[in-house]
Design a protein around this motif. Sequence first.
Motif, PDB file in Angstrom:
ATOM      1  N   THR A 101       0.824  -1.216   0.000  1.00 37.30           N
ATOM      2  CA  THR A 101       0.000   0.000   0.000  1.00 37.30           C
ATOM      3  C   THR A 101       0.862   1.273   0.000  1.00 37.30           C
ATOM      4  O   THR A 101       0.359   2.367  -0.172  1.00 37.30           O
ATOM      5  CB  THR A 101      -0.915   0.042   1.246  1.00 37.30           C
ATOM      6  OG1 THR A 101      -0.079   0.126   2.402  1.00 37.30           O
ATOM      7  CG2 THR A 101      -1.785  -1.190   1.326  1.00 37.30           C
ATOM      8  N   LEU A 102       2.204   1.098   0.205  1.00 33.91           N
ATOM      9  CA  LEU A 102       3.080   2.287   0.183  1.00 33.91           C
ATOM     10  C   LEU A 102       3.275   2.768  -1.252  1.00 33.91           C
ATOM     11  O   LEU A 102       3.284   1.962  -2.168  1.00 33.91           O
ATOM     12  CB  LEU A 102       4.450   1.937   0.775  1.00 33.91           C
ATOM     13  CG  LEU A 102       4.538   1.788   2.275  1.00 33.91           C
ATOM     14  CD1 LEU A 102       5.932   1.297   2.657  1.00 33.91           C
ATOM     15  CD2 LEU A 102       4.263   3.124   2.963  1.00 33.91           C
ATOM     16  N   PRO A 103       3.519   4.085  -1.429  1.00 35.07           N
ATOM     17  CA  PRO A 103       3.824   4.550  -2.792  1.00 35.07           C
ATOM     18  C   PRO A 103       5.148   3.925  -3.252  1.00 35.07           C
ATOM     19  O   PRO A 103       6.061   3.756  -2.448  1.00 35.07           O
ATOM     20  CB  PRO A 103       3.954   6.065  -2.650  1.00 35.07           C
ATOM     21  CG  PRO A 103       4.030   6.342  -1.199  1.00 35.07           C
ATOM     22  CD  PRO A 103       3.501   5.156  -0.449  1.00 35.07           C
ATOM     23  N   GLY A 104       5.271   3.596  -4.513  1.00 30.76           N
ATOM     24  CA  GLY A 104       6.462   2.923  -5.015  1.00 30.76           C
ATOM     25  C   GLY A 104       7.681   3.835  -5.064  1.00 30.76           C
ATOM     26  O   GLY A 104       7.551   5.059  -5.069  1.00 30.76           O
ATOM     27  N   ARG A 105       8.883   3.188  -5.061  1.00 30.70           N
ATOM     28  CA  ARG A 105      10.102   3.955  -5.282  1.00 30.70           C
ATOM     29  C   ARG A 105      10.642   3.531  -6.636  1.00 30.70           C
ATOM     30  O   ARG A 105      11.411   2.590  -6.737  1.00 30.70           O
ATOM     31  CB  ARG A 105      11.135   3.627  -4.204  1.00 30.70           C
ATOM     32  CG  ARG A 105      11.143   4.632  -3.067  1.00 30.70           C
ATOM     33  CD  ARG A 105      12.074   4.191  -1.976  1.00 30.70           C
ATOM     34  NE  ARG A 105      11.519   3.034  -1.288  1.00 30.70           N
ATOM     35  CZ  ARG A 105      12.201   2.263  -0.452  1.00 30.70           C
ATOM     36  NH1 ARG A 105      13.462   2.502  -0.210  1.00 30.70           N
ATOM     37  NH2 ARG A 105      11.625   1.238   0.148  1.00 30.70           N
TER      38      ARG A 105
END
Length: 348
Positions: A101-105
Amino acid sequence: MDPAAARRILEQERARGLDLIGRAASLEDLEAAKVAVLGRKAPFSEVQRSLGSFGNADRRDLGTATNEVREALGAAIEDRRAELERHAEAGLLSADGVDVTLPGRGPRPGSLHPLTIVERQMVEVFTRMGYRVAEGPEIEDEWHNFEALNIPPDHPARTMKDSLYIDIPGMLLRTETSAVQIRTMESQPPPVYVVAPGRVYRREAVDASHLFVFHQLECLAVDEGLSLADLKGTLEAFAHEMFGPDVRARITPDYFPFVEPGAQMAVSCFVCGGRGCRVCGNGWLEQGGAGMVHPKVLENCGYDSERYTGFAFGLGIERVAMVRHGVNDMRLFVEGDVRFLEQFEGVA
Ligand code: PHE
């Protein structure tokens, strides 16, 4: 201890044991609970030790009850151990795991090299004027790089001092994009309007204004009735597009074997407007060589030099980029330092 007390203790210890085991929050807690309920000093063990002192009937009953309590507690310990082990594993997984659910890097996007940016801008100025892009090989033969350009074998430019030859006799790394003039004229009849951008190689000691690999953009126009005025007008149109409408172009006499007359081109300094400053010195920024294509060069390519005339010039792409972006050391273009390169992100 009497049998009644032993019975009571067994029941208490079963309840206390199940409670302790149930509350064990880690494998260490569970080990401590096991010692507390079944260990040598636990009340349960005391009951077990006193069994021998009871009468037959009590000993049998209490023996059975003792076994049940030991088995019940043992089973509870094993269940709890399995549960704690599963949790420990799940905990590890979530600690190293990917939180989707975290924004991608994402990988950081690269950007065009400043020389690519400037080369494309230069080419665009010429294609808008109707020029076509021509290309030639970086490994050239002596005919295209020298002879056809009216540079005879005894010319100083031919010596090892200036050129980088390769192991194949008569082949070298091209020293100027002018070689593409010849290839273009050999491959088509006039009129010709081409620009040839590309890499060139020379035996140079590297410093702030010299590299042994650099880039030029060659411009060649051959048609009926072209004169030096067309050369100057084209150069000025280019300078206005690249450096601004107030910039003036200047041509002064110079010598190149493949042009007659030959010229040196400069544009007025965009920093001081041509009065003279730290960037330009005398008010002018040199851009490269130019001239009217030598009749011998036209003849070498099978063109009728009585009917056709042409002009040519070679702009240094590094030089244009340095002027346009205020770069004071040519080596920055080849060192690959991200701190330099990232300043051009989004420029084109
Ligand atoms: N080829 C020359 C150089 O590399 C520049 C030039 C191009 C001069 C075209 C005249 C005409 O210096």
